[in-house]
Design a protein around this motif. Structure first.
Motif, PDB file in Angstrom:
ATOM      1  N   GLY A  12      -2.555   5.446  -0.514  1.00 17.74           N
ATOM      2  CA  GLY A  12      -3.414   4.584  -0.502  1.00 17.74           C
ATOM      3  C   GLY A  12      -4.870   5.098  -1.012  1.00 17.74           C
ATOM      4  O   GLY A  12      -6.352   4.139  -1.119  1.00 17.74           O
ATOM      5  N   THR A  13      -4.987   5.292  -2.820  1.00 20.27           N
ATOM      6  CA  THR A  13      -5.243   5.817  -3.528  1.00 20.27           C
ATOM      7  C   THR A  13      -6.201   4.866  -3.971  1.00 20.27           C
ATOM      8  O   THR A  13      -7.297   4.884  -4.527  1.00 20.27           O
ATOM      9  N   LYS A  28       3.846   3.592   4.492  1.00 22.13           N
ATOM     10  CA  LYS A  28       3.985   4.800   4.356  1.00 22.13           C
ATOM     11  C   LYS A  28       5.163   5.358   5.758  1.00 22.13           C
ATOM     12  O   LYS A  28       5.524   6.796   5.580  1.00 22.13           O
ATOM     13  N   VAL A  41       0.781  -1.040   0.131  1.00 23.34           N
ATOM     14  CA  VAL A  41      -0.023   0.092  -0.189  1.00 23.34           C
ATOM     15  C   VAL A  41       0.967   1.046  -0.195  1.00 23.34           C
ATOM     16  O   VAL A  41       1.549   1.228   0.961  1.00 23.34           O
ATOM     17  N   ALA A  42       0.629   1.568  -0.779  1.00 27.48           N
ATOM     18  CA  ALA A  42       1.546   3.297  -0.923  1.00 27.48           C
ATOM     19  C   ALA A  42       0.695   4.114  -0.592  1.00 27.48           C
ATOM     20  O   ALA A  42       0.397   4.731   1.023  1.00 27.48           O
ATOM     21  N   ASN A  67      -6.922   1.180  -1.343  1.00 25.02           N
ATOM     22  CA  ASN A  67      -7.983   0.830  -0.430  1.00 25.02           C
ATOM     23  C   ASN A  67      -9.283   1.946  -0.524  1.00 25.02           C
ATOM     24  O   ASN A  67     -10.049   1.716   0.283  1.00 25.02           O
ATOM     25  N   ARG A  68      -9.669   2.239  -1.736  1.00 26.10           N
ATOM     26  CA  ARG A  68     -10.352   3.268  -2.220  1.00 26.10           C
ATOM     27  C   ARG A  68     -11.704   1.833  -2.579  1.00 26.10           C
ATOM     28  O   ARG A  68     -11.212   0.580  -2.995  1.00 26.10           O
ATOM     29  N   ALA A  93      -6.422  16.001 -10.697  1.00 23.41           N
ATOM     30  CA  ALA A  93      -6.761  17.474 -10.945  1.00 23.41           C
ATOM     31  C   ALA A  93      -7.386  17.393  -8.861  1.00 23.41           C
ATOM     32  O   ALA A  93      -7.598  18.577  -8.707  1.00 23.41           O
ATOM     33  N   SER A  94      -7.536  16.182  -7.941  1.00 23.07           N
ATOM     34  CA  SER A  94      -8.026  16.261  -7.004  1.00 23.07           C
ATOM     35  C   SER A  94      -6.606  16.738  -6.221  1.00 23.07           C
ATOM     36  O   SER A  94      -5.660  16.023  -5.758  1.00 23.07           O
ATOM     37  N   ARG A  95      -6.629  18.355  -5.695  1.00 25.84           N
ATOM     38  CA  ARG A  95      -5.459  18.498  -4.754  1.00 25.84           C
ATOM     39  C   ARG A  95      -5.279  17.528  -3.526  1.00 25.84           C
ATOM     40  O   ARG A  95      -4.014  17.177  -3.224  1.00 25.84           O
ATOM     41  N   THR A  96      -6.308  16.975  -2.736  1.00 26.50           N
ATOM     42  CA  THR A  96      -6.411  16.044  -1.893  1.00 26.50           C
ATOM     43  C   THR A  96      -5.447  14.700  -2.396  1.00 26.50           C
ATOM     44  O   THR A  96      -4.850  13.911  -1.354  1.00 26.50           O
ATOM     45  N   LYS A  97      -5.758  14.276  -3.722  1.00 26.39           N
ATOM     46  CA  LYS A  97      -5.783  13.235  -4.206  1.00 26.39           C
ATOM     47  C   LYS A  97      -4.107  13.130  -4.491  1.00 26.39           C
ATOM     48  O   LYS A  97      -3.888  12.373  -4.056  1.00 26.39           O
ATOM     49  N   ARG A  98      -3.232  14.397  -4.975  1.00 26.48           N
ATOM     50  CA  ARG A  98      -2.488  14.336  -4.658  1.00 26.48           C
ATOM     51  C   ARG A  98      -1.489  14.411  -4.126  1.00 26.48           C
ATOM     52  O   ARG A  98      -0.410  13.866  -4.039  1.00 26.48           O
ATOM     53  N   ASN A  99      -1.671  15.271  -3.275  1.00 23.08           N
ATOM     54  CA  ASN A  99      -1.173  14.149  -1.549  1.00 23.08           C
ATOM     55  C   ASN A  99      -0.895  13.076  -1.175  1.00 23.08           C
ATOM     56  O   ASN A  99      -0.481  13.040  -0.062  1.00 23.08           O
ATOM     57  N   MET A 100      -1.729  12.677  -1.155  1.00 22.05           N
ATOM     58  CA  MET A 100      -1.928  11.076  -1.124  1.00 22.05           C
ATOM     59  C   MET A 100      -1.655  10.067  -2.360  1.00 22.05           C
ATOM     60  O   MET A 100      -0.573   9.885  -1.958  1.00 22.05           O
TER      61      MET A 100
END
Lengths: 959, 183, 266
Positions: free
Chosen positions: C28-29, C49, C25-26, C32-33, C93-100
């Motif tokens: 998690g996007t 992590k 698991v890197a 874990n989705r 395009a999702s910044r929150t996703k790019r954070n993960m």
């Protein structure tokens, strides 16, 4: 044990490390970390800060949070002490249904901690991780400006919204919504926050077939599991035949379903409901149920439904509660009468014909269209197709019910608490005094919560088991077993003269209502009744036929049929202008109605009964068109500088209604409390739109009491009084007016009591801020406190309580026009919406900033259905894109670069303080505006939704 | 001081349960907080008022001064266990309702559990003995008369003495029609 | 359903723990989705992590080596990362996703709508892998997809910094899955074209490369015809578009990207 620091406090949890971080946070009581997408990592309702970085807590494993620092949205500030960021969101008007407003507040707080002066691009980037469905994103940029100003100078500088009616203190003024602090700080607000610890869980076994008989169902293995309490099936459930639409009784929708039917009519239809002590046990039990299906041939489109020899979606028995035709027995003899089919009961004739899959029909018109077409200089005839669109509220459907002392208590996320109570009464057999419906805050309705889709089954489960039951739709169930727009085939024939006048309009709508008839007649009717009255045309004809099919169910959705009719008519109008060589704007200006024009066309457009012919009341249409054309520089051709990108402009005029005259009904009760403060009990259902605030504001201005001394309790069937509910844009107009009547009645009682206490004449009494009555003659004054104190003393005349009720035959129609400038890449088919201007007249906007956000939210939704959104079914009726990512909702990247909402000031004679409705109408303009703009750009007419790049390329002949 | 936990196995209202408890936890807390059986009330937490009474192996106990770990292997009944699956009231509960023995209702569950033990004992208590048996319960609202009457009537009915039960008057005294008592 | 979570403290510990019933698991996007069956099928999840040494970005002699656990946002924010790779990262395009989401995870997931693989392939990226025998090896990214390296941990990605590379992504909305993502790079040897086509897979457009290399002035119509008639291309009608649309789009995009490269200065 997993240890971490949450909101600065050390915490440890005994939890399986492979569980999600969000589940651990729920154990910690951070219930404002919500889930809108079943851990898809899309909506962002589950956003938290992990070691200082925003992440989706559903995608982090609990074990990965070991030793980490986590910040959740509820730590920013409570409702009495909002942070600067939280307050700015409230003040900008974006905290509406607000299911994930706390997450948005957290993202904005994080942004400002990194950089106290973020650019618009930086705000856009941080909000790219959150899906906002109610208010659009435009006012988040405004909130960012307000925060910057507050941090730099200690106060706001930017104008939040224009204000109206300077003589009033609350109405028309920018003021925070009264539920906004609770919502933005993540306090208890939604159904899921009120669930008892000992609740049981219900899941539903759903049909894998689009059309099949359920011949046998063996639930023994499921019921043998230890935690399972009950399995409800068609064979042991209530036999009541009813329908799910929240409409006034008698409903103009056929009653054509039971709680669970012996025949399933769409993929996802209810087959069994399993109630167990834990969610895991309920899901395990569901897999053990054995069902014998007898699959049948299905129909998915109106063409298939109307075809000769098509399989019949309803083939049981037909009954009429009034107005039965003489040949009913002969008709029933032609149907199969199979007991598994159930029956279809009409409260009154809807011109349904289930032998031909017709759920309802209506025909009518004025004048002579054939003559008009014959005399026209040009006639345009085209067919437009709209698609199946889902509301995607951030909070999926949910209901919690329990029994207390023989009464059913139902916590519902609903637009129609009184209709819920009535339908639960039908299904359980309990009288209404034994049913208590509590509408909590609603995390997005948009019409989907006007249907009683989960409350019937949940309440029934509690009724038969005696246990508290929680039911919550997964996101997939929200797509397939919910309600959607009615896909419509809109055929328009329009004729006009060289001078641009339209001589005749013929509108033929074939609508797809899915397997059940909730809203079957009324939604398609709107495609005529909220479009044709825009035209000053003496020859108009409409034919509506609504078909049953086996697609996922259709129902009510903001706009309610009007977006589709508007799309067809306004595009046809543009095509006609093009054919006649007339400027489209000139044609619009020449043909639109004005104040005083008699709307003869309304005669046939009542909901299943004769309509009221009324003249056009307040009408800001011309002003809206002129203003928008000026803003978008109509007539000026734009060049992009790139040969592949062509720019075009288009617009459409729009209208809606403000509730249903002659059908809607609202009540309120205003009370003067012991210290002179006010409580208003309203039957209304504020679904995030700000209706409670509107009620408080009208009470404030009528009773001269400041807003913080007024509380509105609404949507609770025990403490309120009957209100048909929030639909048809009736909130402000009906519920608001009922509050006006109640407040006025209370004012009269206060004056009367003051006159009595002072021993003076009633005519000499006058009311003033901040809650006093003064004698114009002697100058003597009594405060409200004095008045009520005496009135409730041992010799007092009684607590001052005043009811108020509102119905009307008058129609207050909001008008407007939506404008779009698009850039179309003629090589790849890509479409960018560069500008979108929503110009509307809402009479007096009582909550101006909330009104603007309603316009942004609805416009963005309609840009969504125009360009991106579509529920795609495979050949077996299964929705292949039932996830948020695949369905295609617009997020911040899809917002037009230049997005403006403008309110035209027009005072209405009937609305409370001159107000009209605002939320539905804003869904109507995008499709024709964008469609017309695309034509202006590259010459093709996009006659179906969504207007995808592939379709554009095909029209251009590239593929 | 580190917490110590233990697993308790017992039967509660006919269902076998396994519950991890803090060794210092009272049975009241286990029943109320862990098993959500909120009929068991906390009135004093020192064993004086009787509001927390539950039946353990057929006998009434003040669960507030009974450690949860002592419940190992025991059979426990609370008021929730007396109600039928469809919400039907047991006769002792119905008697409390009929005799107006419930005002605020807080002492009621404890009273009913003790009464249940009494009426199912097969013994016929004299009025004095009955009062003594009920003396471990505090009621502030009713003045006890209606409670006494409800328990006495139910006890008589359990013994088959239905006619005598009907002769119990509002003071709780059995009004025999002739001077000779039946017995 | 995974029942065990191992928080690996080092890449070696992670690599050694990888068995057939374990999954990395890197960010998690992906794992874990909703709808991911990776967590469903594995018994143990190995979280990277807390692994040391996997999130650095080093620049050296015209090459950039990026730790596999660098997030998409790390790529966007680092001044050592080349612009073409930042552009590919911003396709998410999702910044929150790019954070993960991580660069290593995106490669390992091999999605047919991958954000980064087309650009990394066209750039000829080199991956460093660590096997369960704790032996490190370096292979080209194309070889990674051809071979059986699923059990090895990606520890870093190395790319050339100054190359001419352009990319384009098509999706319904910015946050939808892409129907087509294409990248083209050019050096003195010619043009390199790679793409990800939804529901088809990761493609190397050799025929198109040859067409452009043989005749840099080739017409768009010829390219469109070439793709339209290409029998090796397994595009089909589905919810993302028709077969004809996808072929057309691939051709037009290839043409546009090549044109951009011809006129592009490094």
């Amino acid at each position: 044990m997993i240890s971490c620091i949450i909101n600065g406090k050390k915490r440890s949890f005994d939890i399986d490390p492979t569980k999600r971080l969000r589940e651990m946070l729920l154990m910690n009581g951070n219930f404002a970390v919500r889930d809108s997408d079943d851990a898809e990592g899309f909506c962002g309702s589950d956003t938290v800060l992990l070691n200082g970085t925003p992440v989706f807590s559903n995608l982090v494993l609990a074990g990965e949070a070991e030793g980490c620092e986590i910040v959740t949205p509820d730590s920013l500030g409570d409702s009495m002490h909002l942070s600067i960021v939280q307050q700015a969101l409230v003040d900008a008007g974006v905290v509406q249904s607000a299911y994930n407003a706390p997450a948005a507040a957290l993202l904005m707080t994080w942004l400002f901690e990194q950089n106290p002066m973020p650019s618009r691009e930086e705000v856009k980037d941080v909000l790219s991780g959150i899906f906002i469905r109610d208010a659009g994103y435009e006012h988040y940029y405004l909130a960012a400006d307000l925060i910057k100003e507050k941090l730099a100078t200690g106060k706001y500088k930017s104008e939040i919204a224009p204000e109206f009616r300077p003589n009033l203190k609350a109405v028309g003024k920018v003021m925070p919504k009264i539920d906004a602090p609770q919502l933005v700080s993540g306090e208890r607000a939604f159904v899921e926050d009120y669930v008892d610890e000992d609740t049981c869980y219900m899941v539903v076994l759903r049909s894998p077939y689009a059309h099949a008989y359920v011949n046998k169902i063996d639930t023994s293995k499921a019921e043998a599991l230890p935690g399972v309490i009950k399995v409800i099936t068609a064979y042991n459930c209530s036999d009541a035949t009813y329908m799910s639409a929240g409409q006034g009784n008698p409903e103009p929708s056929p009653h054509d379903r039971r709680l669970i039917n012996k025949k399933v009519r769409h993929v996802g239809d209810r087959v069994a409901a399993i109630v167990a002590e834990t969610l895991e046990e309920a899901i395990k039990a569901r897999d053990l149920i054995e069902v014998e299906y007898e699959p049948l041939e299905a129909v998915y489109t109106v063409e298939e439904a109307m075809a000769e020899g098509a399989p019949l979606v309803h083939n049981g028995k037909v009954q009429y509660n009034s107005g039965a035709p003489d040949d009913l027995d002969e008709y029933n003899a032609k149907l199969s009468g199979d007991e598994r089919e159930g029956k279809v009961v009409y409260q009154f004739p809807l011109h349904g014909d289930i032998l031909h899959n017709v759920a309802a029909a209506n025909h009518g018109g004025i004048g002579d269209v054939d003559k008009a077409f014959a005399e026209a200089d040009a006639v345009v005839e085209a067919t437009y197709q709209t698609s199946q669109i889902q509301h995607t509220p951030l909070e999926t459907h949910i209901c919690f019910s329990k029994l207390e002392n023989g009464r059913l208590i139902i916590y519902a996320s609903t637009q129609v608490p009184y209709h819920v109570r009535r339908i639960v009464s039908w299904v359980t057999g309990l009288s209404e005094n034994k049913i208590h419906v509590i509408k909590t805050r609603v995390g997005g309705g948009y019409g989907s919560k006007q249907d009683i889709l989960v409350e019937d089954l949940t309440a029934y489960a509690t009724f038969v088991t005696g246990r508290p039951v929680l039911y919550h739709n997964t996101r997939e169930e929200e797509f397939i077993a919910n309600s959607t727009r009615h896909p419509m085939r809109v055929h328009v024939k329009m004729g006009g003269k060289k001078d641009g006048s339209i001589t005749g309009i013929y509108l033929k709508v074939d609508a797809n209502t899915g397997p059940y008839g909730n809203h079957a007649l009324t939604v398609p009717m709107n495609s005529c009744s909220k479009t044709l009255p825009l035209f000053k045309c003496d020859n108009m004809k409409y034919d509506l036929t609504i078909y049953y099919t086996n697609t996922p169910p259709a129902g009510a959705y903001q706009g309610y049929g009007t977006p589709k009719g508007t799309y067809g008519l306004m595009m046809a109008m543009c095509e006609l202008a093009d054919k006649l060589g007339v400027d489209y704007k000139e044609m619009v200006l020449k043909n639109h109605v004005e104040e005083g024009y008699m709307l003869e066309i309304l005669k046939g457009l009542g909901e299943g009964r004769e309509g009221n012919v009324v003249p056009v009341g307040s009408c800001g249409l011309r002003e809206a068109v002129e203003k928008g054309c000026e803003m978008i520089e109509w007539g000026k051709h734009e060049e992009s500088g790139d040969p592949d990108w062509k720019i075009g402009k288009g617009f459409a005029m729009i209208m809606q209604g403000s509730g249903l005259p002659g059908l809607d009904h609202a009540n309120a009760i205003a009370k003067l409390e012991m210290d002179g403060s006010i409580i208003v009990l309203s039957g209304a259902a504020d679904i995030g739109t700000g209706l409670d605030t509107i009620i408080a504001k009208v009470a404030s201005d009528i009773l001269c009491v400041p807003m913080d001394r007024i509380t509105v309790l609404s949507g609770d069937t025990d403490s309120g009084a009957f209100d048909t509910g929030s639909y048809a844009s009736s909130g402000t107009f009906f519920s608001g007016n009922a509050a006006v009547v109640a407040s006025t009645n209370l004012k009269d009682k206060i004056l009367d009591e003051a006159a009595y206490q002072l021993g003076e004449e009633l005519d000499d009494m006058e009311i003033d801020w901040p809650g006093v009555v003064r004698s114009k003659k002697t100058g003597k004054e009594l405060s409200y406190y004095d008045i009520i104190h005496t009135a409730t003393s041992g010799t007092g005349r009684g607590h001052l309580i005043a009811p108020g009720s509102f119905t009307t035959a008058a129609s207050s129609v909001p008008y407007g026009a939506h404008f779009a400038q698009v850039a179309v890449n003629v090589r790849t088919g890509e479409v960018k919406v560069q500008k979108f201007y929503a110009v509307q007249d809402a009479g007096t906007p009582i909550n101006p900033e909330a009104a603007l956000c309603q316009m942004y939210g609805a416009s963005l939704k309609s840009i969504g259905h125009t360009l991106y959104e579509d529920m795609i079914l495979d050949k077996d009726g299964r929705c292949v894109n039932a996830t948020m990512t695949d369905y295609g909702v617009p997020m911040i990247s899809e917002q037009p670069d230049d997005f403006k909402a403008v309110l035209i000031d027009v005072n209405d004679a009937h609305g409370p303080f001159g107000a009209k409705s605002i939320s539905e109408i804003a869904c109507n303009g995008a499709a024709p505006a964008i469609g017309n703009a695309i034509h202006d750009a590259c010459g093709v007419w996009m006659r179906s939704w969504p207007m995808t790049p592939e379709k554009i390329l095909r029209e251009l002949g590239k593929i | 001081m580190a917490k110590q936990y233990k697993v308790v196995h017992c039967t509660v209202n006919g269902k076998e349960i396994e519950q991890v408890v803090d060794v210092r936890e009272s049975l009241t807390d286990m029943l109320r907080n862990d098993l959500h059986l909120t009929s068991v009330k906390k009135g004093c937490e020192v064993g004086e008022c009787g509001a927390c009474t539950v039946i353990i192996n057929g006998e009434g106990f003040n669960s507030c001064i009974y450690l949860a770990v002592w419940a190992e292997g025991k059979e426990i009944w609370t008021l929730e266990g007396l109600t039928g699956p469809g919400g039907e009231l047991s006769d002792i509960q119905q008697a409390f309702v009929d005799e107006g023995a419930i005002q605020c209702g807080f002492c009621t569950p404890g009273f009913i559990m003790t009464s249940w033990e009494i009426v199912n004992s097969g013994k016929e208590y004299t009025d004095d003995e009955l009062r003594k048996a009920l003396s471990g319960h505090l009621c502030r609202c009713t003045g006890y008369e209606n409670i006494f009457r409800a328990v006495k009537k139910t006890m008589l009915r359990h013994l088959g003495k239905f006619e005598e039960a009907e002769l119990v008057n509002s003071q709780g005294i059995t009004e025999y029609p002739d001077p000779m008592p039946f017995k | 359903m995974a029942t065990k979570l191992l928080m690996a403290k080092s890449p070696e510990e992670a690599a050694v723990s990888k068995t057939a019933s374990a999954a990395f698991v890197a960010g998690g996007t992906e794992v874990n989705r909703l709808g991911s069956d990776i967590a469903e099928k594995a018994e143990t999840l190995i979280s990277l992590k807390k692994c040391s040494g996997l999130d650095g970005i080093e620049a050296d002699a015209g090459y950039v080596t990026i730790g596999a656990m660098c997030t998409f946002q790390d790529l966007v924010e680092s001044d050592k990362v080349p612009g073409w790779l930042k552009e590919a990262a911003l396709f998410m395009a999702s910044r929150t996703k790019r954070n993960m989401a991580t660069i290593g995870g995106n490669i390992a997931a091999r999605r047919s709508d991958s954000y980064l693989i087309p650009a990394l392939s066209a750039a000829g990226a080199v991956l460093e892998l660590l096997g369960s025998d704790t032996k490190a090896e370096r292979i080209g990214i194309v070889e990674y997809f051809d071979g059986a390296y699923d059990d090895k941990l990606i520890t870093s990605v190395t790319v050339e910094k100054d190359i001419r590379l352009v990319s384009k992504r098509y999706a319904n909305t910015a946050q939808s899955h892409a129907v087509l993502t294409m990248s083209a790079a050019m050096d003195e040897m010619g043009v390199y074209m790679n793409g990800a086509v939804k529901n088809v897979g990761l493609l190397h457009f050799c025929d198109l490369e040859k067409a452009f290399n043989d005749d840099p002035e080739i017409s768009e119509d010829k390219i469109i015809e070439m793709v339209r008639t290409c029998t090796g291309l397994e595009t089909a009608d589905d919810m993302f578009g028709s077969d004809a649309y996808k072929r057309y789009l691939i051709a037009v995009t290839a043409f546009d990207l090549f044109k951009q490269l011809k006129g592009k200065e490094v």
